[in-house]
Design an enzyme around this catalytic site. Structure first.
Site, PDB file in Angstrom:
ATOM      1  N   HIS A 186       0.812  -1.220   0.000  1.00 48.35           N
ATOM      2  CA  HIS A 186       0.000   0.000   0.000  1.00 48.35           C
ATOM      3  C   HIS A 186       0.844   1.268   0.000  1.00 48.35           C
ATOM      4  O   HIS A 186       0.342   2.347  -0.292  1.00 48.35           O
ATOM      5  CB  HIS A 186      -0.985  -0.001   1.188  1.00 48.35           C
ATOM      6  CG  HIS A 186      -0.377   0.218   2.534  1.00 48.35           C
ATOM      7  ND1 HIS A 186      -0.288  -0.768   3.485  1.00 48.35           N
ATOM      8  CD2 HIS A 186       0.140   1.331   3.104  1.00 48.35           C
ATOM      9  CE1 HIS A 186       0.248  -0.283   4.583  1.00 48.35           C
ATOM     10  NE2 HIS A 186       0.534   0.995   4.379  1.00 48.35           N
ATOM     11  N   ASP A 216      -0.021  -7.693   1.344  1.00 47.96           N
ATOM     12  CA  ASP A 216       0.372  -6.294   1.503  1.00 47.96           C
ATOM     13  C   ASP A 216       1.892  -6.143   1.522  1.00 47.96           C
ATOM     14  O   ASP A 216       2.458  -5.411   2.328  1.00 47.96           O
ATOM     15  CB  ASP A 216      -0.228  -5.694   2.780  1.00 47.96           C
ATOM     16  CG  ASP A 216      -0.148  -4.161   2.795  1.00 47.96           C
ATOM     17  OD1 ASP A 216       0.028  -3.573   1.708  1.00 47.96           O
ATOM     18  OD2 ASP A 216      -0.244  -3.565   3.888  1.00 47.96           O
ATOM     19  N   SER A 319       4.699   2.577   8.096  1.00 47.66           N
ATOM     20  CA  SER A 319       4.334   1.424   7.265  1.00 47.66           C
ATOM     21  C   SER A 319       5.507   0.979   6.397  1.00 47.66           C
ATOM     22  O   SER A 319       6.125   1.776   5.692  1.00 47.66           O
ATOM     23  CB  SER A 319       3.146   1.781   6.360  1.00 47.66           C
ATOM     24  OG  SER A 319       1.975   1.941   7.110  1.00 47.66           O
TER      25      SER A 319
END
Length: 376
Positions: A186, A216, A319
């Site tokens: 992402h 992911d 992230s």
């Protein structure tokens, strides 16, 4: 004529003629050269063919010929005299030659093992298939946050991706010295360009190698990079609730930010969006847990994985960064965090200690697929 013609029967041993063919043969093969062959143009015949019968007249062996009384006998196939001595010397050297061969074989095996160990410890790439952990920090400093930060910070990078509808900021973990970096899908999904900055401030452009939206995960490659420090990938299956962990990433673009905490829970089913248009917003990347939405709507295209929950402080930009154990091994890729709703009350701002990471064993099992260029 240049050919030598051999007459039939010449140099064949007669049967029962009373001569001693063995004596003739020994003479012609005498290494001292005191006797010559019958015809000097021809090489001397051998004393006898190994393992074959030959004539032995009376007195040739000090007895009465063969055991069958017919004047022939079969003798073992070994030479006599100096040739036998040479064989003895060869047999004496046999064990030494065997030892030398074993030593050489051991050296080859040792070299192969050293090469395998070099590959597994990350001289070129990290130990993606290893399930054992290493002491990245000295054993005496195990659990020292400052020692972990010094050892692992060079292996964590900041990622800035340009999207059609804005930008995405995240982090990544270096997995090879030539610039392979693992991050969240992402973070780079739908990016038209990617820029990466290392802990020493060096900037690179990067390209996507492979993606796996179902986990992911993504692998990007820094252009013209070399000599980077790859992280040591540990064993997430060995984690237990309460273990100390450290998070390193670039929240809000603050490269190399270090936070610490513990493993709060394991095997949390976290749902995140796979739609590239559902990008990271001011409240952090949206995710779903236990039927509830956090940080916004995850959209209709989602994926679910079992995550490590940690109370190490995570914020937007963490992230794709590293979750690290007390020995300095990366045990997870930080992927989602809960952020309180934006409000005028400052007590709702910042991390509230709910962060999630993809287990590193999931990353290791997927790394070969990502390297192959798969775009899932």
């Amino acid at each position: 004529m240049s050919e030598s013609i051999r007459r039939s029967g010449e140099y064949e041993h007669p049967q029962g003629d009373g001569q001693d063919p063995a004596a003739d043969s020994v003479q012609s093969a005498d290494p001292r050269g005191t006797s010559a062959p019958v015809n000097p143009e021809w090489p001397p015949p051998p004393p006898y063919a190994p393992g074959r019968p030959f004539a032995a007249g009376p007195g040739a062996d000090g007895g009465q010929g063969g055991a069958d009384g017919g004047g022939t006998a079969t003798f073992p196939a070994f030479p006599a005299g100096p040739a036998h001595a040479s064989t003895s010397r060869k047999r004496t050297r046999g064990p030494l030659a065997l030892l030398a061969a074993v030593a050489i074989a051991s050296a080859v095996v040792g070299g192969g093992t050293a090469f395998a160990f070099q590959e597994l410890t990350g001289t070129h790439t990290v130990a993606a298939s290893s399930t054992t952990t290493t002491n990245v920090v000295p054993s005496s400093q195990r659990g020292s946050i400052s020692a972990i930060a010094r050892a692992v910070t060079p292996s964590v990078v900041e990622i800035n991706a340009t999207l059609d509808n804005g930008t995405s900021t995240g982090s990544g973990v270096v997995v090879s010295s030539k610039g392979e970096v693992v991050t969240n899908n992402h973070v780079i999904a739908g990016a038209s360009s990617i820029k990466v900055r290392t802990s020493d401030g060096t900037s690179y452009t990067a390209q996507v190698v492979g993606t796996d939206s179902s986990k992911d995960l993504a692998l990007i490659k820094l252009r013209n990079a070399s000599g980077l420090k790859p992280a040591a990938l540990g064993d997430s299956d060995g984690l237990t609730v309460g273990d100390q962990v450290v998070a390193i990433g670039s929240p809000e673009g603050l490269t190399g930010t270090v936070t610490s905490g513990i493993v709060s829970a394991l095997h949390r089913d976290v749902t995140v969006p796979t739609d590239e248009n559902q990008g990271q917003g001011d409240g952090g990347w949206p995710f779903q847990f236990g039927g509830h939405q956090f940080n916004g709507d995850t959209g209709s295209s989602t994926t679910t994985y079992r995550a490590i929950q940690t109370d190490a402080s995570l914020n937007p930009g963490n992230s794709g960064g590293a979750l690290i154990d007390a020995s300095g091994n990366v045990v997870g890729i930080n992927s989602a965090m809960y952020s309180a709703n934006q409000a005028s009350d400052s007590s709702n701002a910042g991390s509230v200690g709910l962060g999630f990471a993809i287990p590193i064993n999931t990353v290791k099992s997927d790394l070969a697929t990502l390297r192959s260029g798969s775009q899932n």
